[in-house]
Design a protein around this motif. Sequence first.
Motif, PDB file in Angstrom:
ATOM      1  N   SER A   1       0.816  -1.066   0.052  1.00  0.00           N
ATOM      2  CA  SER A   1      -0.060  -0.088   0.002  1.00  0.00           C
ATOM      3  C   SER A   1       0.895   1.064  -0.056  1.00  0.00           C
ATOM      4  O   SER A   1       2.151   1.174   0.264  1.00  0.00           O
ATOM      5  CB  SER A   1      -0.918   0.198   1.167  1.00  0.00           C
ATOM      6  OG  SER A   1      -0.285   0.151   2.528  1.00  0.00           O
ATOM      7  N   ALA A   2       0.194   2.366  -0.168  1.00  0.00           N
ATOM      8  CA  ALA A   2       0.839   3.687  -0.249  1.00  0.00           C
ATOM      9  C   ALA A   2       0.199   4.691   0.725  1.00  0.00           C
ATOM     10  O   ALA A   2      -1.036   4.271   1.073  1.00  0.00           O
ATOM     11  CB  ALA A   2       0.935   4.241  -1.672  1.00  0.00           C
TER      12      ALA A   2
ATOM     13  N   GLY B   1       7.074   2.299  -9.375  1.00  0.00           N
ATOM     14  CA  GLY B   1       7.169   3.620  -9.888  1.00  0.00           C
ATOM     15  C   GLY B   1       7.234   4.819  -8.612  1.00  0.00           C
ATOM     16  O   GLY B   1       7.084   5.919  -8.756  1.00  0.00           O
ATOM     17  N   ARG B   2       7.749   4.225  -7.332  1.00  0.00           N
ATOM     18  CA  ARG B   2       7.694   5.052  -6.311  1.00  0.00           C
ATOM     19  C   ARG B   2       9.238   5.529  -5.678  1.00  0.00           C
ATOM     20  O   ARG B   2      10.382   4.970  -6.432  1.00  0.00           O
ATOM     21  CB  ARG B   2       7.122   4.257  -5.034  1.00  0.00           C
ATOM     22  CG  ARG B   2       5.802   3.564  -5.375  1.00  0.00           C
ATOM     23  CD  ARG B   2       5.245   2.898  -4.109  1.00  0.00           C
ATOM     24  NE  ARG B   2       4.740   3.901  -3.188  1.00  0.00           N
ATOM     25  CZ  ARG B   2       4.361   3.627  -1.855  1.00  0.00           C
ATOM     26  NH1 ARG B   2       4.513   2.277  -1.394  1.00  0.00           N
ATOM     27  NH2 ARG B   2       4.004   4.597  -1.066  1.00  0.00           N
TER      28      ARG B   2
ATOM     29  N   ASP C   1       5.364  13.445  -1.246  1.00  0.00           N
ATOM     30  CA  ASP C   1       4.004  13.251  -1.914  1.00  0.00           C
ATOM     31  C   ASP C   1       3.634  11.866  -1.850  1.00  0.00           C
ATOM     32  O   ASP C   1       4.223  11.057  -1.166  1.00  0.00           O
ATOM     33  CB  ASP C   1       4.035  13.621  -3.395  1.00  0.00           C
ATOM     34  CG  ASP C   1       5.050  13.062  -4.313  1.00  0.00           C
ATOM     35  OD1 ASP C   1       5.411  11.758  -4.035  1.00  0.00           O
ATOM     36  OD2 ASP C   1       5.387  13.432  -5.430  1.00  0.00           O
ATOM     37  N   ARG C   2       2.473  11.682  -2.257  1.00  0.00           N
ATOM     38  CA  ARG C   2       2.003  10.228  -1.864  1.00  0.00           C
ATOM     39  C   ARG C   2       2.758   9.008  -2.809  1.00  0.00           C
ATOM     40  O   ARG C   2       2.498   7.897  -2.416  1.00  0.00           O
ATOM     41  CB  ARG C   2       0.378   9.977  -2.543  1.00  0.00           C
ATOM     42  CG  ARG C   2      -0.451  10.927  -1.559  1.00  0.00           C
ATOM     43  CD  ARG C   2      -2.054  10.680  -2.093  1.00  0.00           C
ATOM     44  NE  ARG C   2      -2.484   9.259  -1.750  1.00  0.00           N
ATOM     45  CZ  ARG C   2      -2.896   9.093  -0.669  1.00  0.00           C
ATOM     46  NH1 ARG C   2      -2.911   9.743   0.369  1.00  0.00           N
ATOM     47  NH2 ARG C   2      -3.305   7.815  -0.429  1.00  0.00           N
ATOM     48  N   ASN C   3       3.597   9.565  -3.600  1.00  0.00           N
ATOM     49  CA  ASN C   3       4.425   8.453  -4.513  1.00  0.00           C
ATOM     50  C   ASN C   3       5.689   8.201  -3.787  1.00  0.00           C
ATOM     51  O   ASN C   3       6.602   7.674  -4.138  1.00  0.00           O
ATOM     52  CB  ASN C   3       4.789   9.125  -5.612  1.00  0.00           C
ATOM     53  CG  ASN C   3       5.210   8.024  -6.696  1.00  0.00           C
ATOM     54  OD1 ASN C   3       4.640   6.933  -6.876  1.00  0.00           O
ATOM     55  ND2 ASN C   3       6.175   8.243  -7.501  1.00  0.00           N
ATOM     56  N   ALA C   4       5.978   8.975  -2.509  1.00  0.00           N
ATOM     57  CA  ALA C   4       7.205   8.874  -1.757  1.00  0.00           C
ATOM     58  C   ALA C   4       7.176   8.002  -0.569  1.00  0.00           C
ATOM     59  O   ALA C   4       6.242   7.922   0.024  1.00  0.00           O
ATOM     60  CB  ALA C   4       7.900  10.326  -1.388  1.00  0.00           C
ATOM     61  N   ILE C   5       8.305   7.428  -0.271  1.00  0.00           N
ATOM     62  CA  ILE C   5       8.621   6.557   0.936  1.00  0.00           C
ATOM     63  C   ILE C   5       9.658   6.900   1.717  1.00  0.00           C
ATOM     64  O   ILE C   5      10.715   6.992   1.143  1.00  0.00           O
ATOM     65  CB  ILE C   5       8.465   4.978   0.616  1.00  0.00           C
ATOM     66  CG1 ILE C   5       7.465   4.194  -0.329  1.00  0.00           C
ATOM     67  CG2 ILE C   5       8.667   4.037   1.845  1.00  0.00           C
ATOM     68  CD1 ILE C   5       7.755   2.960  -1.025  1.00  0.00           C
ATOM     69  N   VAL C   6       9.564   7.069   2.843  1.00  0.00           N
ATOM     70  CA  VAL C   6      10.748   7.446   3.858  1.00  0.00           C
ATOM     71  C   VAL C   6      10.965   6.088   4.917  1.00  0.00           C
ATOM     72  O   VAL C   6      10.015   5.670   5.516  1.00  0.00           O
ATOM     73  CB  VAL C   6      10.317   8.547   4.745  1.00  0.00           C
ATOM     74  CG1 VAL C   6      11.574   8.763   5.815  1.00  0.00           C
ATOM     75  CG2 VAL C   6      10.118   9.746   4.024  1.00  0.00           C
ATOM     76  N   VAL C   7      12.203   5.816   4.743  1.00  0.00           N
ATOM     77  CA  VAL C   7      12.495   4.521   5.613  1.00  0.00           C
ATOM     78  C   VAL C   7      13.150   4.875   6.586  1.00  0.00           C
ATOM     79  O   VAL C   7      14.531   5.444   6.412  1.00  0.00           O
ATOM     80  CB  VAL C   7      13.241   3.235   4.714  1.00  0.00           C
ATOM     81  CG1 VAL C   7      13.567   1.999   5.750  1.00  0.00           C
ATOM     82  CG2 VAL C   7      12.136   2.848   3.639  1.00  0.00           C
ATOM     83  N   LEU C   8      13.044   4.784   7.752  1.00  0.00           N
ATOM     84  CA  LEU C   8      13.822   5.300   9.194  1.00  0.00           C
ATOM     85  C   LEU C   8      14.254   4.311   9.715  1.00  0.00           C
ATOM     86  O   LEU C   8      13.575   3.012  10.218  1.00  0.00           O
ATOM     87  CB  LEU C   8      13.265   6.045  10.204  1.00  0.00           C
ATOM     88  CG  LEU C   8      12.623   7.363   9.739  1.00  0.00           C
ATOM     89  CD1 LEU C   8      12.035   8.076  10.967  1.00  0.00           C
ATOM     90  CD2 LEU C   8      13.879   8.259   9.187  1.00  0.00           C
ATOM     91  N   ASP C   9      15.662   3.779   9.710  1.00  0.00           N
ATOM     92  CA  ASP C   9      16.252   2.588  10.128  1.00  0.00           C
ATOM     93  C   ASP C   9      16.795   2.923  11.649  1.00  0.00           C
ATOM     94  O   ASP C   9      16.787   3.988  11.916  1.00  0.00           O
ATOM     95  CB  ASP C   9      17.410   1.964   9.388  1.00  0.00           C
ATOM     96  CG  ASP C   9      18.213   0.680   9.815  1.00  0.00           C
ATOM     97  OD1 ASP C   9      17.321   0.057  10.364  1.00  0.00           O
ATOM     98  OD2 ASP C   9      19.218   0.498   9.473  1.00  0.00           O
TER      99      ASP C   9
END
Length: 474
Positions: free
Chosen positions: A101-102, A131-132, A173-181
């Motif tokens: 999901s997004a 495409g993210r 934006d809604r197409n972005a993902i932020v991964v916090l390790d």
Amino acid sequence: MVQAVAESCQGRCLNAETVLQLTQRMMASPELVRLGEYRGELHFTTREILALERQVVARAEAMQRRRMFFADADQTIAQAVVRHPQLGHEQREALQQVCASAGGMALVQGMAGTGKSTLFAVAREVWEEQGRTVYGAALSGKAAKGLSEATGIASTTVHRLLSALHSDTLPLDRNAIVVLDEASMICTRQLAQVVEACSRTGASLVLCGDSRQLQAIGLGGLFAELSRHLDASQLTEIHRQREPWARQAVKDFAFGHAEQAMLPYQQRGLVSENKNRPSAMERLLADWTRDRSSEPGSTVILAGTSGDVAALNRQAQAELLAQGRLGSVSVSIGPDKFHVLDRVLFVRNSSTLGVCNGDLGTVRSIDGPKVCVTLDTGRTIALNAEGYEHLRLGYALTTHKAQGMTTENTFILTGGSMTNREMSYVQASRARGTTRWYVADDLSFVLPQMQRSHEKHAAMSLAEGPELELTLVR
């Protein structure tokens, strides 16, 4: 409270009477919130922090509710699993959660050595096929670089991520993902800012960490609190240690069963009890000198305090010099003197040199102030001793420097004020091969210290009182 006020009063010409007066004034403040008693101690927070934590949890819950599921996600994920048959059952379930999901929030609680990097390397492939755009961040520069190298996710420090968010140079934006390790080590205020940015822009946020490992330096416990309120993937199948008994011992340390964890080490002759710290260090260095591999980076010494680490480094270097295993030419940098073939640790980021605080390497040549170092990544750099003074001996590291690290063998000095459950868990989980323990006291005294948790809890969880106790029991 008295202790905290007294520490703040040091160096300000304020006496004990003033400390008590200030404490009483703080205790009467309308901003102070009494949380009640937990594990025999009274806990307090402020209205600001309690409101901030509740706001973060509410935003996170709203993000999980609003997430948009991809119609073809199952097929894309299934194809990735076929390409990567090494993924275990837990990793495949986590992959489904973070990639299906997004616009939402996903949490991954992964024990040390369970393959979190492997999971996110595959997740990045899926996200790119969707495409993210993926952004990664971690608390330290070294951890961020490790995340980038292990997963292919372009990563930076949390501090730089927040700067980019504040200056609007990071296009979320809604197409972005932020991964916090290493999310459990990120302090409450920083984590709150990232959650707010992702909630406002519609970006997805993935938090990955282990709340049983070392805790945030400042206000902490928010990652664990989010894991209580939201669905979180659990990675508990350890892959790092080769021996099944060693994998189980890591789990036993993590859950506070130190006596049970230490028993198999004792049965295999991997525990040395000593009368005091100097004798423990002497025994550790004797074994380390005898068994140390010639391969750089394959063996590391761990201790809880920087003072112990400095002493171990000096003695380790002296042992190697006495055996003729280091070069005769030396150069002084900071408090240390370095020889060719010395192990070194960089203790400050340098964009000029391309090194991060925590990077390790081996000295290859010394020509006056010019020092050539081959990093453990294989890259060789040249530094000027007069221009970069942030180099230290790197045979021994503090446990905090070693979190996230994987090595072949570890020699651990334990016992003392820094011994606790989180510290012992991290120490036990670093080596694929052999872990040796050198106890600077009677083991029967140290084992209870290893079981005592210093885990930080969010204020809102302590405000719930008995419910937290029930959660911990479960």
